[in-house]
Design a protein around this motif. Structure first.
Motif, PDB file in Angstrom:
ATOM      1  N   PHE A  74       0.879  -1.073   0.019  1.00 36.19           N
ATOM      2  CA  PHE A  74      -0.156  -0.026   0.131  1.00 36.19           C
ATOM      3  C   PHE A  74       0.887   1.307  -0.090  1.00 36.19           C
ATOM      4  O   PHE A  74       0.500   2.334  -0.630  1.00 36.19           O
ATOM      5  CB  PHE A  74      -0.854  -0.011   1.092  1.00 36.19           C
ATOM      6  N   ARG A  77       0.229   6.756   2.639  1.00 32.94           N
ATOM      7  CA  ARG A  77      -0.665   7.132   2.238  1.00 32.94           C
ATOM      8  C   ARG A  77      -1.106   8.767   2.270  1.00 32.94           C
ATOM      9  O   ARG A  77      -2.291   9.178   2.519  1.00 32.94           O
ATOM     10  CB  ARG A  77      -2.103   6.423   2.854  1.00 32.94           C
ATOM     11  N   GLY A  78      -0.087   9.448   2.870  1.00 30.99           N
ATOM     12  CA  GLY A  78      -0.207  10.738   3.064  1.00 30.99           C
ATOM     13  C   GLY A  78      -0.616  11.536   1.797  1.00 30.99           C
ATOM     14  O   GLY A  78      -0.819  11.398   0.658  1.00 30.99           O
ATOM     15  N   GLU A  79      -0.751  12.941   2.266  1.00 30.34           N
ATOM     16  CA  GLU A  79      -1.046  14.079   1.098  1.00 30.34           C
ATOM     17  C   GLU A  79       0.155  14.267   0.215  1.00 30.34           C
ATOM     18  O   GLU A  79       0.136  15.008  -0.748  1.00 30.34           O
ATOM     19  CB  GLU A  79      -1.733  15.206   1.631  1.00 30.34           C
ATOM     20  N   ARG A  83       0.181  13.312  -8.083  1.00 37.49           N
ATOM     21  CA  ARG A  83      -0.786  12.643  -8.897  1.00 37.49           C
ATOM     22  C   ARG A  83      -0.062  11.180  -9.426  1.00 37.49           C
ATOM     23  O   ARG A  83      -0.392  10.338  -9.330  1.00 37.49           O
ATOM     24  CB  ARG A  83      -1.275  13.567  -9.900  1.00 37.49           C
ATOM     25  N   ARG A  84       1.018  11.627 -10.137  1.00 34.76           N
ATOM     26  CA  ARG A  84       1.650  10.685 -10.679  1.00 34.76           C
ATOM     27  C   ARG A  84       2.171   9.499  -9.962  1.00 34.76           C
ATOM     28  O   ARG A  84       1.970   8.292 -10.203  1.00 34.76           O
ATOM     29  CB  ARG A  84       3.154  11.106 -11.569  1.00 34.76           C
ATOM     30  N   ARG A  86       1.301   8.478  -7.115  1.00 35.22           N
ATOM     31  CA  ARG A  86       0.229   8.051  -6.559  1.00 35.22           C
ATOM     32  C   ARG A  86      -0.581   6.769  -7.462  1.00 35.22           C
ATOM     33  O   ARG A  86      -0.763   5.639  -7.452  1.00 35.22           O
ATOM     34  CB  ARG A  86      -1.024   8.928  -6.128  1.00 35.22           C
ATOM     35  N   LEU A  87      -0.627   7.264  -8.685  1.00 32.28           N
ATOM     36  CA  LEU A  87      -1.259   6.385  -9.863  1.00 32.28           C
ATOM     37  C   LEU A  87      -0.197   5.299 -10.222  1.00 32.28           C
ATOM     38  O   LEU A  87      -0.744   4.221 -10.235  1.00 32.28           O
ATOM     39  CB  LEU A  87      -1.349   7.061 -11.177  1.00 32.28           C
ATOM     40  N   ASP A  88       1.047   5.683 -10.238  1.00 33.36           N
ATOM     41  CA  ASP A  88       1.873   4.583 -10.416  1.00 33.36           C
ATOM     42  C   ASP A  88       1.935   3.516  -9.158  1.00 33.36           C
ATOM     43  O   ASP A  88       2.030   2.148  -9.545  1.00 33.36           O
ATOM     44  CB  ASP A  88       3.387   4.988 -10.314  1.00 33.36           C
ATOM     45  N   VAL A  90      -0.532   2.700  -7.185  1.00 39.60           N
ATOM     46  CA  VAL A  90      -1.855   1.828  -7.164  1.00 39.60           C
ATOM     47  C   VAL A  90      -1.508   0.761  -8.154  1.00 39.60           C
ATOM     48  O   VAL A  90      -2.022  -0.294  -8.049  1.00 39.60           O
ATOM     49  CB  VAL A  90      -2.960   2.740  -7.381  1.00 39.60           C
ATOM     50  N   GLN A  91      -0.970   1.256  -9.507  1.00 41.72           N
ATOM     51  CA  GLN A  91      -0.788   0.318 -10.666  1.00 41.72           C
ATOM     52  C   GLN A  91      -0.042  -0.868 -10.023  1.00 41.72           C
ATOM     53  O   GLN A  91      -0.339  -2.087 -10.563  1.00 41.72           O
ATOM     54  CB  GLN A  91      -0.292   0.838 -11.710  1.00 41.72           C
ATOM     55  N   ALA A  93       0.731  -2.026  -7.320  1.00 37.93           N
ATOM     56  CA  ALA A  93      -0.177  -3.186  -6.288  1.00 37.93           C
ATOM     57  C   ALA A  93      -1.206  -3.871  -6.792  1.00 37.93           C
ATOM     58  O   ALA A  93      -1.459  -5.068  -6.719  1.00 37.93           O
ATOM     59  CB  ALA A  93      -0.984  -2.036  -5.121  1.00 37.93           C
ATOM     60  N   LEU A  94      -1.995  -3.166  -7.937  1.00 40.04           N
ATOM     61  CA  LEU A  94      -2.887  -4.065  -8.831  1.00 40.04           C
ATOM     62  C   LEU A  94      -2.224  -5.253  -9.535  1.00 40.04           C
ATOM     63  O   LEU A  94      -2.779  -6.139  -9.668  1.00 40.04           O
ATOM     64  CB  LEU A  94      -3.637  -3.074  -9.621  1.00 40.04           C
TER      65      LEU A  94
END
Lengths: 157, 157
Positions: A74, A77-79, A83-84, A86-88, A90-91, A93-94
DNA sequence: TTGCTCCTCACGTCACGTGAGGTGGC
DNA sequence: TTGCTCCTCACGTCACGTGAGGTGGC
């Protein structure tokens, strides 16, 4: 205006996530799922969307991951991620979950195949009249064909 | 004459069963897998065919069964069962394993489907230029479509 | 005899389970 | 105020992990 989601007390939240209070408090201890806020009296209040997070954790556990690995997957998870990033994250992890799933499904299918073979052989055993003897302990190897038993029958006889 | 199977010391046996000494001693404590004999000095000697039993136990554990349940599924293993009883017991165990496998495979497939959907949506996110704001925390709900995110993305954002 | 394998305690760990005893919230 | 929910310890459990200290077997 975005609908300000109603926060849930731990009991309701646990029910929606199909888990229990102890598990949620343990996840919090590990920093996996944190309540959005606490009341003055110490009551935990959770965001309803976080049930998805809890369900995912349970799914990953079922796939054989430890909680510490899940936390690492995971990531923070901070602020303070853009954007980039974060998306990477998540990808990745999936994709990792996808890999685990493919592996798991393949081994389970193989197991299912072996169960099928064992049941088929067992049909033959029902028809066969030979008694097991000390010579072929629990019918291993098979007295009729002289072949070794399927592994599953060997395990269960 | 049936080839009298060579017995194995616990180390070799563990290697063949892809497990370790501690686990085998624990299984013995629970009566799940007993060595065929012991040396005068206390060394355990195992039948090679019992690796199948160990592997089956591990497979059933992966399917979510506890060791006590597995022991119950296996039932007593004495000589005091007749042929019919033995065959019936084995069949029930195999059918139970088959049921567990079907369930498991179905849920894993569903998970795989959800991972696929989440990755597809994530592609859209890469193309989308909108920044998450406090108004839509971590892009939930999606600012472009106004739909809620797939559960997995909701969990990971 | 040497080295490797095995032995039996016995305490530690991970992910919770299960009370005990007490307080918060509508 | 009553009842239900929640709180924090803290010990217990399952399936092993990991030494400590000692002995067996080719």
């Amino acid at each position: 205006m975005s609908t300000p989601e109603e926060l849930l007390k731990i009991g309701d939240f646990a029910r929606r996530a199909s888990t229990n209070l102890r598990t949620l408090r343990y996840y919090e201890e590990l920093g996996l799922v944190r309540p959005a806020s606490r009341s003055a009296g110490g009551f935990r209040y959770y965001r309803p969307t976080d049930v998805n997070r809890v369900r995912l954790i349970r799914d990953l556990q079922e796939l054989g991951m430890q909680l510490e690995q899940i936390a690492a997957l995971f990531g923070p998870r901070g602020e303070d991620l853009d954007r980039r990033e974060r998306l990477d994250r998540v990808q990745r992890a999936l994709e990792e979950q996808g890999r685990l799933l493919e592996e798991r499904i393949a081994t389970l299918r193989a197991m299912r195949g072996r169960v099928g073979e064992a049941l088929a052989k067992l049909e033959e055993c029902h028809a066969c009249g030979l008694e097991p003897s000390t010579d072929n302990n629990f019918c291993e190897p098979c007295r009729r064909t002289l072949d070794p038993l399927p592994d599953l029958l060997s395990a269960l006889f």
